[in-house]
Design a protein around this motif. Structure first.
Motif, PDB file in Angstrom:
ATOM      1  N   ASN A 133       0.819  -1.217   0.000  1.00 30.28           N
ATOM      2  CA  ASN A 133       0.000   0.000   0.000  1.00 30.28           C
ATOM      3  C   ASN A 133       0.850   1.262   0.000  1.00 30.28           C
ATOM      4  OD1 ASN A 133      -2.363  -1.469  -0.032  1.00 30.28           O
ATOM      5  ND2 ASN A 133      -2.661  -1.401   2.175  1.00 30.28           N
ATOM      6  N   ASN A 134       2.065   1.148   0.558  1.00 29.25           N
ATOM      7  CA  ASN A 134       2.991   2.281   0.557  1.00 29.25           C
ATOM      8  C   ASN A 134       3.879   2.294  -0.686  1.00 29.25           C
ATOM      9  OD1 ASN A 134       2.141   3.321   3.062  1.00 29.25           O
ATOM     10  ND2 ASN A 134       3.456   1.887   4.170  1.00 29.25           N
ATOM     11  N   LYS A 135       3.544   1.404  -1.636  1.00 28.02           N
ATOM     12  CA  LYS A 135       4.275   1.282  -2.907  1.00 28.02           C
ATOM     13  C   LYS A 135       5.748   0.899  -2.714  1.00 28.02           C
ATOM     14  CE  LYS A 135       1.199   4.465  -5.367  1.00 28.02           C
ATOM     15  NZ  LYS A 135       0.353   3.339  -5.808  1.00 28.02           N
ATOM     16  N   ASN A 136       6.022   0.246  -1.595  1.00 27.10           N
ATOM     17  CA  ASN A 136       7.357  -0.293  -1.358  1.00 27.10           C
ATOM     18  C   ASN A 136       7.333  -1.754  -1.821  1.00 27.10           C
ATOM     19  OD1 ASN A 136       9.886  -0.969  -0.461  1.00 27.10           O
ATOM     20  ND2 ASN A 136       9.615  -0.188   1.611  1.00 27.10           N
ATOM     21  N   PHE A 137       7.346  -1.924  -3.135  1.00 26.25           N
ATOM     22  CA  PHE A 137       7.060  -3.230  -3.722  1.00 26.25           C
ATOM     23  C   PHE A 137       8.139  -4.279  -3.412  1.00 26.25           C
ATOM     24  CE2 PHE A 137       4.867  -0.253  -6.739  1.00 26.25           C
ATOM     25  CZ  PHE A 137       3.593  -0.544  -6.297  1.00 26.25           C
ATOM     26  N   ALA A 138       9.392  -3.870  -3.354  1.00 23.64           N
ATOM     27  CA  ALA A 138      10.466  -4.830  -3.075  1.00 23.64           C
ATOM     28  C   ALA A 138      10.310  -5.433  -1.680  1.00 23.64           C
ATOM     29  CB  ALA A 138      11.822  -4.151  -3.222  1.00 23.64           C
ATOM     30  N   ALA A 161       2.663 -11.889  -3.803  1.00 21.63           N
ATOM     31  CA  ALA A 161       4.099 -11.706  -4.067  1.00 21.63           C
ATOM     32  C   ALA A 161       4.336 -11.420  -5.545  1.00 21.63           C
ATOM     33  CB  ALA A 161       4.870 -12.957  -3.642  1.00 21.63           C
ATOM     34  N   ALA A 162       3.575 -12.087  -6.395  1.00 13.11           N
ATOM     35  CA  ALA A 162       3.706 -11.851  -7.839  1.00 13.11           C
ATOM     36  C   ALA A 162       3.234 -10.441  -8.203  1.00 13.11           C
ATOM     37  CB  ALA A 162       2.906 -12.897  -8.613  1.00 13.11           C
ATOM     38  N   TYR A 163       2.127  -9.990  -7.591  1.00 14.02           N
ATOM     39  CA  TYR A 163       1.656  -8.616  -7.819  1.00 14.02           C
ATOM     40  C   TYR A 163       2.728  -7.607  -7.406  1.00 14.02           C
ATOM     41  CZ  TYR A 163      -3.211 -10.134  -8.570  1.00 14.02           C
ATOM     42  OH  TYR A 163      -4.359 -10.699  -9.064  1.00 14.02           O
ATOM     43  N   ALA A 164       3.354  -7.869  -6.244  1.00 12.47           N
ATOM     44  CA  ALA A 164       4.398  -6.961  -5.766  1.00 12.47           C
ATOM     45  C   ALA A 164       5.599  -6.968  -6.710  1.00 12.47           C
ATOM     46  CB  ALA A 164       4.837  -7.366  -4.356  1.00 12.47           C
ATOM     47  N   ALA A 165       5.937  -8.149  -7.205  1.00 16.53           N
ATOM     48  CA  ALA A 165       7.047  -8.249  -8.164  1.00 16.53           C
ATOM     49  C   ALA A 165       6.741  -7.458  -9.431  1.00 16.53           C
ATOM     50  CB  ALA A 165       7.310  -9.714  -8.500  1.00 16.53           C
ATOM     51  N   ALA A 166       5.527  -7.596  -9.912  1.00 15.81           N
ATOM     52  CA  ALA A 166       5.122  -6.849 -11.112  1.00 15.81           C
ATOM     53  C   ALA A 166       5.129  -5.343 -10.838  1.00 15.81           C
ATOM     54  CB  ALA A 166       3.736  -7.299 -11.570  1.00 15.81           C
ATOM     55  N   GLY A 167       4.695  -4.962  -9.636  1.00 13.77           N
ATOM     56  CA  GLY A 167       4.719  -3.547  -9.261  1.00 13.77           C
ATOM     57  C   GLY A 167       6.132  -2.999  -9.261  1.00 13.77           C
ATOM     58  N   ASN A 168       7.091  -3.880  -8.953  1.00 16.12           N
ATOM     59  CA  ASN A 168       8.506  -3.498  -8.958  1.00 16.12           C
ATOM     60  C   ASN A 168       9.139  -3.725 -10.330  1.00 16.12           C
ATOM     61  OD1 ASN A 168      10.682  -2.460  -7.421  1.00 16.12           O
ATOM     62  ND2 ASN A 168      11.549  -4.509  -7.188  1.00 16.12           N
ATOM     63  N   GLU A 169       8.296  -4.053 -11.316  1.00  8.85           N
ATOM     64  CA  GLU A 169       8.719  -4.361 -12.692  1.00  8.85           C
ATOM     65  C   GLU A 169       9.678  -5.552 -12.737  1.00  8.85           C
ATOM     66  OE1 GLU A 169      10.068  -0.871 -14.728  1.00  8.85           O
ATOM     67  OE2 GLU A 169       8.112   0.102 -14.612  1.00  8.85           O
ATOM     68  N   ASP A 170       9.551  -6.416 -11.752  1.00 12.51           N
ATOM     69  CA  ASP A 170      10.305  -7.669 -11.742  1.00 12.51           C
ATOM     70  C   ASP A 170       9.402  -8.749 -12.338  1.00 12.51           C
ATOM     71  OD1 ASP A 170      11.862  -9.884 -11.236  1.00 12.51           O
ATOM     72  OD2 ASP A 170      11.516  -9.902  -9.065  1.00 12.51           O
TER      73      ASP A 170
END
Length: 383
Positions: A133-138, A161-170
């Motif tokens: 939520n704080n956009k700290n995707f890593a 975890a996959a959503y967060a990875a995508a948010g981090n462009e990983d």
């Protein structure tokens, strides 16, 4: 009787060993009294000292004390409950490794460890949500991956975890996580959709997309979107006949599957064969009158027939119109009448579909039914 004298070094060694064993005993006593801060101080000394660092009892009671702290309304404020639970979990995990012979604490340590897993999972998941939520995707991804270690068969942490990875462009990391769900046979249709997005839009790899689609079709054989995407790839690569043969084989194997006929109709439309498409849509609607795609596309077919006739009539000269125009408009009205029940059936299935409501508004208008047209316009304004 022969007497043995202890050397000074031996006495010191015994005193140190006793002191450290005493630290474990003190920790237990403080834990039982409820003075967890003192219990923590004692057990922390015991698990790092060379004389007791491999003592299963010390690690077991570290787990007990830290677990108590995590759940205590007062002492829980001295340490982050998530960190306290994690250290308790790790402490219990060491006990079976250290008890190679007599299993005095192993069974209870395993029971407590099992009980901790749900708490650990919840703590890690909540931490991930906060970071995301704080956009700290890593950091979110790390927290979710931590959650997976506690519940490896639960799909939620993998997806987050996959959503967060995508948010981090990983995207490579996201793809790996989604594929782990595929390998575990836990992948939802949405997981396959995410893999398709990565392969088609990020990697732009048609071969990879087709490989994903083959797995998706095997898992969800009735999923219309997967069928269409697969056929689309065949069409893009100029393999129309192969695509149609594949679809016809599927229909032969499952002749009562309405979705297969709607896909066939859609495909025939793309191949500029509207009349053949009509037959497929009719068959789909016959098999399943609630099939939205079949009903809607039947409505579109008849509506377009009527609209084309109206357009021709509108472009006529006055002389042509007086001769043929009214008959042509009457014929158009027949097609609009044919379209209406199909649009109405589609509307019953998906009353919030804007395109269907817009189509009904047009048909009611063309059939001079202003009250119904006004009703559809009101529905449209609310969507």
């Amino acid at each position: 009787m022969k007497k043995f004298l202890l050397t000074a070094a031996a006495v010191v060694s015994m005193q140190v060993a006793f002191a450290q064993t005493s630290a474990i005993t003190n920790a237990i006593m403080h834990q039982q009294k409820g003075t967890l801060d003192k219990a923590k101080a004692e057990i922390d000394k015991a698990v790092v000292h060379e004389k007791t660092m491999n003592n299963a009892k010390a690690w077991y009671y570290k787990g007990v004390i830290y677990q108590d702290m995590a759940n205590h309304p007062i002492y829980g404020k001295l340490m982050d409950p998530a960190e306290a639970s994690k250290q308790a979990y790790e402490a219990f995990s060491k006990v079976p490794e250290l008890e190679t012979k007599k299993k005095e604490f192993t069974d209870e340590a395993n029971k407590r460890k099992e009980a901790l897993m749900s708490n650990m999972y919840a703590f890690a998941l909540n931490a991930g949500v906060e970071h995301y939520n704080n956009k700290n995707f890593a950091e979110a991804q790390k927290a979710y991956l931590n959650a997976i270690t506690y519940k490896p068969e639960d799909t939620t942490a993998y997806i987050y975890a996959a959503y967060a990875a995508a948010g981090n462009e990983d995207y490579a990391g996201a793809k790996k996580l989604y594929n782990q769900l595929v390998d575990k046979n836990l992948a939802s249709a949405n997981v396959y959709n995410q893999l398709l997005y990565i392969s088609s839009n990020v990697e732009k790899n048609d071969q990879e997309t087709l490989a994903v689609l083959e797995k998706a079709r095997a898992k969800y054989p009735d999923n219309r979107n997967f069928m269409l995407q697969e056929l689309d790839l065949y069409l893009k690569s100029g393999r129309e006949q192969e695509s149609m043969a594949k679809l016809d084989a599927a229909i032969k194997a499952d002749p009562n599957n309405a979705n297969l006929y709607t896909v066939r109709g859609n495909m025939l439309e793309r191949m500029k064969k509207p009349d053949d498409a009509l037959a497929s849509y009719k068959k789909a609607a016959e098999l399943d009158p609630t099939n939205f795609d079949a009903q809607y596309n039947l409505g579109v077919y008849y509506f377009n027939k009527g609209a084309n006739l109206n357009n021709k009539a509108n472009k006529m000269s006055l002389a042509e119109y007086q001769k043929n125009g009214k008959a042509m408009q009457a014929e158009a009205k027949k097609f609009f009448t044919q379209a209406l029940p199909h649009f109405e059936s589609a509307y019953k299935v998906q009353p919030k579909d804007r395109t269907t409501v817009q189509s009904l508004l047009k048909v009611y208008t063309a059939l001079d039914r202003p009250a119904d047209a006004k009703r559809m316009d009101a529905v449209l304004q609310q969507l």
